[in-house]
Motif scaffolding. Structure first.
Motif, PDB file in Angstrom:
ATOM      1  N   LEU A  50      -6.061   5.442  10.431  1.00  0.00           N
ATOM      2  CA  LEU A  50      -6.380   4.417   9.436  1.00  0.00           C
ATOM      3  C   LEU A  50      -7.287   4.924   8.311  1.00  0.00           C
TER       4      LEU A  50
ATOM      5  N   ARG B 128      -6.590   6.354  15.119  1.00  0.00           N
ATOM      6  CA  ARG B 128      -5.472   5.452  14.862  1.00  0.00           C
ATOM      7  C   ARG B 128      -4.792   5.690  13.514  1.00  0.00           C
TER       8      ARG B 128
ATOM      9  N   GLU C 164      -5.788   4.171   4.810  1.00  0.00           N
ATOM     10  CA  GLU C 164      -5.808   2.720   4.575  1.00  0.00           C
ATOM     11  C   GLU C 164      -7.214   2.236   4.213  1.00  0.00           C
TER      12      GLU C 164
ATOM     13  N   LEU D  34     -14.103   0.120  14.039  1.00  0.00           N
ATOM     14  CA  LEU D  34     -13.486   0.928  12.977  1.00  0.00           C
ATOM     15  C   LEU D  34     -14.407   1.519  11.919  1.00  0.00           C
TER      16      LEU D  34
ATOM     17  N   PHE E 240      -7.628  -4.977  11.636  1.00  0.00           N
ATOM     18  CA  PHE E 240      -7.250  -3.860  12.513  1.00  0.00           C
ATOM     19  C   PHE E 240      -7.996  -3.804  13.844  1.00  0.00           C
TER      20      PHE E 240
ATOM     21  N   ILE F 169     -11.306  -5.206   6.920  1.00  0.00           N
ATOM     22  CA  ILE F 169     -10.863  -4.050   7.712  1.00  0.00           C
ATOM     23  C   ILE F 169     -10.909  -4.378   9.205  1.00  0.00           C
TER      24      ILE F 169
ATOM     25  N   GLY G 215     -10.991   4.639  14.150  1.00  0.00           N
ATOM     26  CA  GLY G 215     -10.250   4.564  12.888  1.00  0.00           C
ATOM     27  C   GLY G 215      -9.519   5.857  12.583  1.00  0.00           C
TER      28      GLY G 215
END
Ligand code: CMP
Length: 136
Positions: A18, A16, A21, A115, A107, A103, A13
C-alpha cells in the motif's frame, strides 16, 4: 504557514503493497515529501519513538510489530501538515474511529495494524523528525 510532520507507513502497509496508494493520497492532498526512506527499524529507535506508550498492554507487541519488517519513514510538509495528514489517516482504531475515505478507514481492521503513523502536535513532530531524520 507551512509545517512539517513525521509520517510512517508501518510494516503492515509495506507488506500489503500500500506504499504507492498512501503516498499518492499524501501527494494528491497537496502535501510535499521532503524526506522518504524505506528502512528496518532498530529497537532503540522504536522505543524512543513510542516512549509515551511504555507500560501499556500493547507496548511490547507494538515494538515487535514496528521492528518486524521494513517500513517507510517520511517527512511531509505543507500548510497545517500535521492536521492534514491526521485527517488523511483517520482515527487510531480503523473500524470504530476512522472514517471511510481515510487511509485507516479504507484499509485497516485492527488498531495495532493501522497502517500509518502521523505526529499529533508540533512538539511531537519536532521530536519525531529528530528521531527518524536527525540530519534534516
Ligand atoms: P500510532 O498512531 O502509531 O500510535 C501508537 C500506536 O500504538 C497506534 O498507532 C497503534 O499502532 C498502537 N496502538 C494503540 N492503541 C492500541 C491498542 N489498544 N491495541 C494495540 N495497538 C494499539
Amino acid at each position: 504557514m507551512s509545517e512539517r510532520t513525521l509520517v510512517l507507513i508501518k510494516p503492515d502497509g509495506v507488506a500489503r503493497g500500500l506504499v504507492g496508494e498512501i503516498l499518492a493520497r499524501i501527494e494528491r492532498k497537496g502535501l510535499k515529501l521532503v524526506a522518504l526512506e524505506l528502512r528496518t527499524t532498530e529497537r532503540a529507535v522504536a522505543e524512543t519513538h513510542y516512549a509515551e506508550h511504555e507500560g501499556k498492554g500493547f507496548y511490547a507487541g507494538l515494538l515487535d510489530f514496528i521492528t518486524g519488517g521494513p517500513l517507510v519513514a517520511a517527512v511531509v510538509e505543507g500548510p497545517r501538515a500535521i492536521a492534514a495528514f491526521r485527517q488523511l489517516a483517520g482515527g487510531t482504531d480503523p473500524v470504530e474511529k476512522a472514517a471511510t475515505g481515510s487511509i485507516r478507514g479504507d484499509f485497516g481492521l485492527e488498531t495495532q495494524f493501522n497502517l500509518v503513523h502521523g505526529s499529533d502536535s508540533p512538539e511531537s513532530a519536532a521530536r519525531e523528525i529528530g528521531i527518524w531524520f536527525p540530519n534534516l
